[in-house]
Design an enzyme around this catalytic site. Sequence first.
Site, PDB file in Angstrom:
ATOM      1  N   ARG A 147      16.246   2.416  19.382  1.00  0.00           N
ATOM      2  CA  ARG A 147      15.543   3.086  18.279  1.00  0.00           C
ATOM      3  C   ARG A 147      14.363   3.890  18.805  1.00  0.00           C
ATOM      4  O   ARG A 147      14.061   4.976  18.296  1.00  0.00           O
ATOM      5  CB  ARG A 147      15.076   2.065  17.238  1.00  0.00           C
ATOM      6  CG  ARG A 147      14.516   2.737  15.998  1.00  0.00           C
ATOM      7  CD  ARG A 147      14.080   1.756  14.931  1.00  0.00           C
ATOM      8  NE  ARG A 147      13.635   2.465  13.750  1.00  0.00           N
ATOM      9  CZ  ARG A 147      14.398   2.794  12.723  1.00  0.00           C
ATOM     10  NH1 ARG A 147      15.678   2.463  12.725  1.00  0.00           N
ATOM     11  NH2 ARG A 147      13.907   3.451  11.694  1.00  0.00           N
ATOM     12  N   ILE A 194      12.846   4.855   8.546  1.00  0.00           N
ATOM     13  CA  ILE A 194      11.397   4.679   8.649  1.00  0.00           C
ATOM     14  C   ILE A 194      10.913   5.424   9.884  1.00  0.00           C
ATOM     15  O   ILE A 194      11.445   5.245  10.982  1.00  0.00           O
ATOM     16  CB  ILE A 194      11.037   3.187   8.728  1.00  0.00           C
ATOM     17  CG1 ILE A 194      11.460   2.478   7.442  1.00  0.00           C
ATOM     18  CG2 ILE A 194       9.536   3.015   8.961  1.00  0.00           C
ATOM     19  CD1 ILE A 194      11.278   0.970   7.482  1.00  0.00           C
ATOM     20  N   LEU A 195       9.923   6.263   9.710  1.00  0.00           N
ATOM     21  CA  LEU A 195       9.409   7.074  10.808  1.00  0.00           C
ATOM     22  C   LEU A 195       8.430   6.273  11.649  1.00  0.00           C
ATOM     23  O   LEU A 195       7.642   5.481  11.135  1.00  0.00           O
ATOM     24  CB  LEU A 195       8.728   8.321  10.250  1.00  0.00           C
ATOM     25  CG  LEU A 195       9.660   9.293   9.520  1.00  0.00           C
ATOM     26  CD1 LEU A 195       8.852  10.352   8.785  1.00  0.00           C
ATOM     27  CD2 LEU A 195      10.645   9.941  10.481  1.00  0.00           C
ATOM     28  N   HIS A 216       8.863   9.444  -3.792  1.00  0.00           N
ATOM     29  CA  HIS A 216       9.448   8.110  -3.991  1.00  0.00           C
ATOM     30  C   HIS A 216       9.743   7.901  -5.472  1.00  0.00           C
ATOM     31  O   HIS A 216       8.921   8.263  -6.327  1.00  0.00           O
ATOM     32  CB  HIS A 216       8.464   7.039  -3.496  1.00  0.00           C
ATOM     33  CG  HIS A 216       8.964   5.652  -3.719  1.00  0.00           C
ATOM     34  ND1 HIS A 216       9.943   5.096  -2.926  1.00  0.00           N
ATOM     35  CD2 HIS A 216       8.632   4.709  -4.647  1.00  0.00           C
ATOM     36  CE1 HIS A 216      10.191   3.865  -3.358  1.00  0.00           C
ATOM     37  NE2 HIS A 216       9.422   3.612  -4.400  1.00  0.00           N
ATOM     38  N   ALA A 249       2.546   4.877   8.656  1.00  0.00           N
ATOM     39  CA  ALA A 249       3.432   4.026   9.443  1.00  0.00           C
ATOM     40  C   ALA A 249       4.041   2.894   8.629  1.00  0.00           C
ATOM     41  O   ALA A 249       4.901   2.168   9.130  1.00  0.00           O
ATOM     42  CB  ALA A 249       2.679   3.451  10.646  1.00  0.00           C
ATOM     43  N   GLY A 250       3.632   2.721   7.366  1.00  0.00           N
ATOM     44  CA  GLY A 250       4.197   1.687   6.525  1.00  0.00           C
ATOM     45  C   GLY A 250       5.382   2.194   5.718  1.00  0.00           C
ATOM     46  O   GLY A 250       5.874   3.310   5.923  1.00  0.00           O
ATOM     47  N   ASP A 278       6.285   3.400   2.262  1.00  0.00           N
ATOM     48  CA  ASP A 278       5.767   3.907   0.986  1.00  0.00           C
ATOM     49  C   ASP A 278       4.331   3.448   0.732  1.00  0.00           C
ATOM     50  O   ASP A 278       3.959   3.139  -0.400  1.00  0.00           O
ATOM     51  CB  ASP A 278       6.680   3.484  -0.172  1.00  0.00           C
ATOM     52  CG  ASP A 278       8.107   3.973   0.010  1.00  0.00           C
ATOM     53  OD1 ASP A 278       8.279   5.106   0.488  1.00  0.00           O
ATOM     54  OD2 ASP A 278       9.046   3.215  -0.309  1.00  0.00           O
TER      55      ASP A 278
END
Length: 203
Positions: A65, A92-93, A107, A140-141, A143
């Site tokens: 990944r 997820i980035l 979202h 980084a989370g 949403d």
Amino acid sequence: MDRQVRIVCLASGSGTNFQALLDADLTPGQIIGLVSDNPNAKALKRAQDANVPTRVVPMGEFATRDAWNEGLIETVEELNPDLVVLAGFMRILAPAFVSRFITINIHPALLPSFPGAHGARDALAYGVKITGCTVHLVDAGVDTGPIIEQAAVPVLSDDTPSTLQARIQQEEHRLYPTVIKDWCNGAYAITTDSGRSRVIRLI
């Protein structure tokens, strides 16, 4: 602002929000590329029909990944965007990505309620009377980034996840292009207060 704002979109699936952006006047924003992790994404065909350059970065072509994240960053960097816009991108980035590019997402819920992949279903299960959609900065989370704008959608007594999702999508297709155009026109600024970022509207 008279300088073109270069927008790269990321999408994994059908790309209805991407189409809404293609159909809108985003001036001075211009979509200059679409990147997908899915070689079968319908969004790629939408881009090709609109003469928007495409790139595909499939997870399966990378050993790890982390290697995929690096490949995605390199691919987006080649397009030299001012802004990255997620349009149904289902990965997820990595922190390295969101620290490198200003990235915006929409979202299907009124964040911070119902984050994750099933906003409409979760809103129905919880029994709320109002849900909606949220345009937010990506961090980084999952949403958890600063909210830019929101729009409310009523939950009807006979709603199913699919009917509610369809009405939320209608509102997404209205709100997202408006926010992106305003962003490109300098309507928002990112500020930091006590170590936490937030977005304020300037005009």
